[in-house]
Write a protein that holds these residues in place. Structure first.
Motif, short mmCIF file in Angstrom:
data_model
loop_
_atom_site.label_atom_id
_atom_site.label_comp_id
_atom_site.label_asym_id
_atom_site.label_seq_id
_atom_site.Cartn_x
_atom_site.Cartn_y
_atom_site.Cartn_z
N GLN A 86 0.83 -1.21 0.00
CA GLN A 86 0.00 0.00 0.00
C GLN A 86 0.87 1.26 0.00
N GLU A 87 1.98 1.21 0.75
CA GLU A 87 2.89 2.37 0.81
C GLU A 87 3.52 2.65 -0.56
N ILE A 88 3.88 1.56 -1.26
CA ILE A 88 4.48 1.73 -2.60
C ILE A 88 3.46 2.35 -3.56
N LEU A 89 2.20 1.93 -3.46
CA LEU A 89 1.14 2.47 -4.34
C LEU A 89 0.94 3.96 -4.11
N LYS A 90 1.09 4.38 -2.85
CA LYS A 90 0.85 5.79 -2.51
C LYS A 90 2.01 6.69 -2.93
N GLU A 91 3.18 6.09 -3.12
CA GLU A 91 4.35 6.88 -3.52
C GLU A 91 4.12 7.55 -4.86
N THR A 92 4.60 8.75 -4.99
CA THR A 92 4.55 9.46 -6.27
C THR A 92 5.95 9.63 -6.79
N LYS A 93 6.06 10.12 -8.03
CA LYS A 93 7.41 10.32 -8.60
C LYS A 93 8.22 11.33 -7.82
N LYS A 94 7.52 12.23 -7.12
CA LYS A 94 8.22 13.24 -6.32
C LYS A 94 8.92 12.61 -5.13
N ASP A 95 8.37 11.46 -4.69
CA ASP A 95 8.95 10.78 -3.52
C ASP A 95 10.20 9.99 -3.88
N LYS A 96 10.47 9.86 -5.15
CA LYS A 96 11.60 9.02 -5.58
C LYS A 96 12.94 9.70 -5.27
N LEU A 97 13.97 9.12 -5.87
CA LEU A 97 15.34 9.55 -5.63
C LEU A 97 15.54 11.05 -5.85
N ARG A 98 15.98 11.75 -4.81
CA ARG A 98 16.19 13.20 -4.91
C ARG A 98 17.66 13.55 -4.74
N LEU A 141 17.31 3.40 -9.07
CA LEU A 141 16.76 3.94 -10.32
C LEU A 141 16.00 2.86 -11.10
N ARG A 142 16.61 1.68 -11.18
CA ARG A 142 16.00 0.59 -11.95
C ARG A 142 14.69 0.10 -11.30
N ILE A 143 14.72 -0.08 -9.99
CA ILE A 143 13.53 -0.59 -9.28
C ILE A 143 12.39 0.42 -9.35
N GLU A 144 12.71 1.72 -9.14
CA GLU A 144 11.66 2.74 -9.18
C GLU A 144 11.05 2.84 -10.59
N TYR A 145 11.89 2.63 -11.60
CA TYR A 145 11.40 2.67 -12.98
C TYR A 145 10.42 1.52 -13.24
N ILE A 146 10.80 0.29 -12.84
CA ILE A 146 9.94 -0.86 -13.14
C ILE A 146 8.66 -0.82 -12.33
N ILE A 147 8.71 -0.25 -11.12
CA ILE A 147 7.49 -0.12 -10.31
C ILE A 147 6.48 0.77 -11.03
N GLU A 148 6.95 1.89 -11.58
CA GLU A 148 6.05 2.80 -12.30
C GLU A 148 5.48 2.11 -13.55
N GLU A 149 6.34 1.35 -14.24
CA GLU A 149 5.89 0.64 -15.44
C GLU A 149 4.83 -0.41 -15.09
N LEU A 150 5.04 -1.13 -14.00
CA LEU A 150 4.09 -2.15 -13.57
C LEU A 150 2.76 -1.54 -13.15
N LYS A 151 2.84 -0.35 -12.53
CA LYS A 151 1.60 0.34 -12.13
C LYS A 151 0.79 0.77 -13.35
N GLU A 152 1.50 1.30 -14.36
CA GLU A 152 0.83 1.94 -15.51
C GLU A 152 0.56 0.99 -16.67
N ASN A 153 1.44 -0.01 -16.85
CA ASN A 153 1.39 -0.85 -18.06
C ASN A 153 1.11 -2.31 -17.69
N LYS A 154 -0.12 -2.74 -17.94
CA LYS A 154 -0.52 -4.10 -17.55
C LYS A 154 0.24 -5.19 -18.31
N THR A 155 0.78 -4.85 -19.48
CA THR A 155 1.54 -5.83 -20.27
C THR A 155 2.74 -6.35 -19.49
N TYR A 156 3.41 -5.42 -18.77
CA TYR A 156 4.59 -5.81 -18.00
C TYR A 156 4.24 -6.84 -16.91
N ARG A 157 3.01 -6.81 -16.44
CA ARG A 157 2.61 -7.73 -15.37
C ARG A 157 2.55 -9.18 -15.85
#
Length: 563
Positions: A418-430, A506-522
């Motif tokens: 649930q915490e990962i789902l709530k994360e936004t791109k702003k919360d990522k690596l700064r 960087l890699r993990i945050e990228y694939i998380i966003e892809e999995l959230k947005e793109n059902k094909t990756y799942r």
């Protein structure tokens, strides 16, 4: 003069390298504008050029993904599996991806090809139970008669290894009939000859010797007619085996001996082993024990070289053990007792459900060992009951402990998801901001150099170059035109991470966003996802994902699919 020559040489190499890179880039650009059909034709045309065919396959897959075309994606994975045939992990991974992506969208070609490829891979590696599983799945996944026929042939050969002789014969008769109807005996000569050889063997295993002899003689004649010397000798071997079962032992020996030289030349250890086994059996029937022994020991020598043996040939080890027992040679007997125990372990590992296969003429060493163990166990019965009670108590408490532990773990995992789902791109690596003087003092670097590295890192992140494989601190420093010391300091100070953790994040945050947005990756396997984001294998990807997010990628995907 030498120095001038050296400088000129270095300059020439640099220019040549630039031109090669430029040509490669142009080739890639020219490929990317081509359609699927053109790319397919090019792939088949350049199959032998591993680098070019790999580029074509990757571009094909990228196009398919961009168009979200499942069937074309499966074809892209298929091309990549062909290019990576020598890499077991990638070959199996791409075939798994085909299966996963075409679960709901079956075609004439997919997923049957992937199951078939996996079946062949496991057969080649002598993991027969896995091979059988995949061939059966291949049959279920296709309605194409031609594919079914080829798979049935493979299944038949496996059935013979599992002593399922009626099923073996039924499958081979179907395959033979299909080949005759479609005139394959002329179009695919070698394939047809291999069917005749297997069909003769299947009849023989079902004690239909006349039918076995009939198909063996057809195969022998066809081999001569088509100038297939090796197949001619395979049928000579088969004729020898038929003569043995018809109790013509001397004729059997003559026929098998004629076949052996060509089989040795072909380095066919499986059929060479079979030939020696039947020579041993024939000499045993002629009461020549010494000759029989020498051939059965040759079977063992071949097994030592090939690490594969047909279950039929186990009987030879029993003969050798019995021979040395009767000759009162305990040292040699012990050697072959141990070899037979090793062989039974091999069968258990590679066949699994083969325990009821063997008709043993006498108690095997395994059973004798078991009998001794039973005698010992009777003496210790009272002690054993006490231990069993204690063991039961430990099991109960262990079950309770692990039950509670797993319940708590599931709750924690759910919370992290649930915490990962709530994360936004702003919360990522700064990038951490610091006072100018403080930065220069701590890093011992001029501000201009720091800003330059940070700007280049920003471009590196925006260009998603972190998805490339084989990135190291050294290679990245070179591409950013700095050194490893400066780069490491800036990453540690501003990103608050070591270089490897920075790259993994960087890699993990990228694939998380892809999995959230793109059902094909799942639909991808964990292995395929790992390769997508630059990891070399599924294990390192899963570990990095867990270290960063506290859950496994497989759990994250499963929970996403629930939503």
């Amino acid at each position: 003069m030498k120095q001038q020559y050296k400088r000129g040489y270095i300059l020439s190499v640099a220019i040549l390298s630039f031109l090669i890179l430029d040509i490669n880039a142009q080739n890639k650009d020219s490929l990317s504008i081509k359609g699927f059909k053109e790319l397919s034709n090019l792939f088949h045309k350049h199959k032998k050029d591993s680098l070019l065919s790999l580029s074509i396959a990757k571009i094909y897959l990228q196009k398919a993904k961009s168009k979200k075309d499942t069937i074309k994606m499966a074809k892209g994975f298929h091309y990549l599996s062909i290019v990576n045939k020598s890499n077991d992990s990638l070959f199996l991974g791409y075939n798994d991806s085909i299966i996963e992506s075409t679960k709901l969208v079956k075609t004439e070609f997919f997923p049957v090809t992937a199951y078939f490829n996996k079946g062949d891979y496991f057969y080649k590696n002598r993991l027969f139970y896995k091979s059988l599983e995949n061939y059966l799945l291949a049959v279920k996944s296709t309605s194409n008669e031609k594919y079914s026929n080829i798979i049935k042939h493979r299944l038949g050969l496996l059935k013979s290894r599992y002593n399922k002789n009626k099923e073996y014969l039924m499958l081979l008769k179907e395959v033979y009939s299909y080949n005759k109807r479609n005139n394959y005996e002329k179009e695919y000569v070698d394939y047809h000859l291999s069917i005749l050889f297997a069909l003769s063997d299947a009849y023989l295993r079902n004690k239909k010797n006349d039918s076995a002899r009939y198909f063996c003689s057809i195969g022998y004649a066809k081999s001569i007619e088509n100038n297939r010397k090796l197949f001619k000798n395979y049928f000579r071997l088969e004729k020898g085996v038929i003569e043995f079962w018809d109790k013509n032992y001397k004729t059997a020996i003559d026929s098998i001996n004629l076949a052996i030289p060509e089989i040795i030349k072909a380095k066919d250890l499986a059929n060479l082993s079979y030939a020696n086994f039947y020579l041993g059996k024939s000499f045993d029937k002629l009461n020549n024990e010494k000759k029989a022994l020498s051939y059965f020991e040759k079977v063992d020598s071949i097994y030592f070289l090939s690490k594969d043996i047909h279950p039929d040939l186990r009987e030879g080890y029993e003969f050798v053990i019995k021979y040395y027992r009767e000759k009162d040679n305990p040292e040699k007997e012990l050697v072959y007792v141990r070899k037979l125990l090793d062989l039974d372990q091999y069968f258990s590992k590679n066949y699994k459900s083969i325990t009821n296969y063997f008709n043993k003429e006498y108690d095997t060493p395994k059973l004798l060992f078991k009998q001794k163990e039973i005698v010992k166990s009777l003496k210790k019965e009272n002690t054993l009951q006490g231990w069993l009670l204690l063991f039961s108590i430990i099991l109960v408490f262990s079950a309770i402990f692990f039950g509670v532990y797993n319940f708590k773990k599931r709750k924690v995992y759910k919370k992290r998801f649930q915490e990962i789902l709530k994360e936004t791109k702003k919360d990522k690596l700064r990038t951490t901001k610091k006072d100018k003087r403080e930065k220069e003092k701590e890093l011992a670097l001029p501000q201009k150099k720091i800003d330059e590295i940070l700007q280049k890192l920003k471009s590196f992140e925006e260009g998603k170059r972190y998805l490339e494989q084989d990135i190291t601190l050294n290679s990245l420093a070179k591409s950013l035109e700095t050194n490893t010391s400066y780069l490491s300091k800036v990453i540690n100070y501003y990103k608050k991470l070591s270089f490897s953790n920075y790259l993994n994040t960087l890699r993990i945050e990228y694939i998380i966003e892809e999995l959230k947005e793109n059902k094909t990756y799942r639909k991808y396997t964990v292995k395929a996802l790992a390769h997508e984001v630059g990891f070399k294998n599924a294990e390192s990807f899963s570990k990095a994902f867990y270290n960063l997010k506290g859950i496994k990628p497989s759990y994250f995907i499963k929970e996403l699919n629930k939503g």
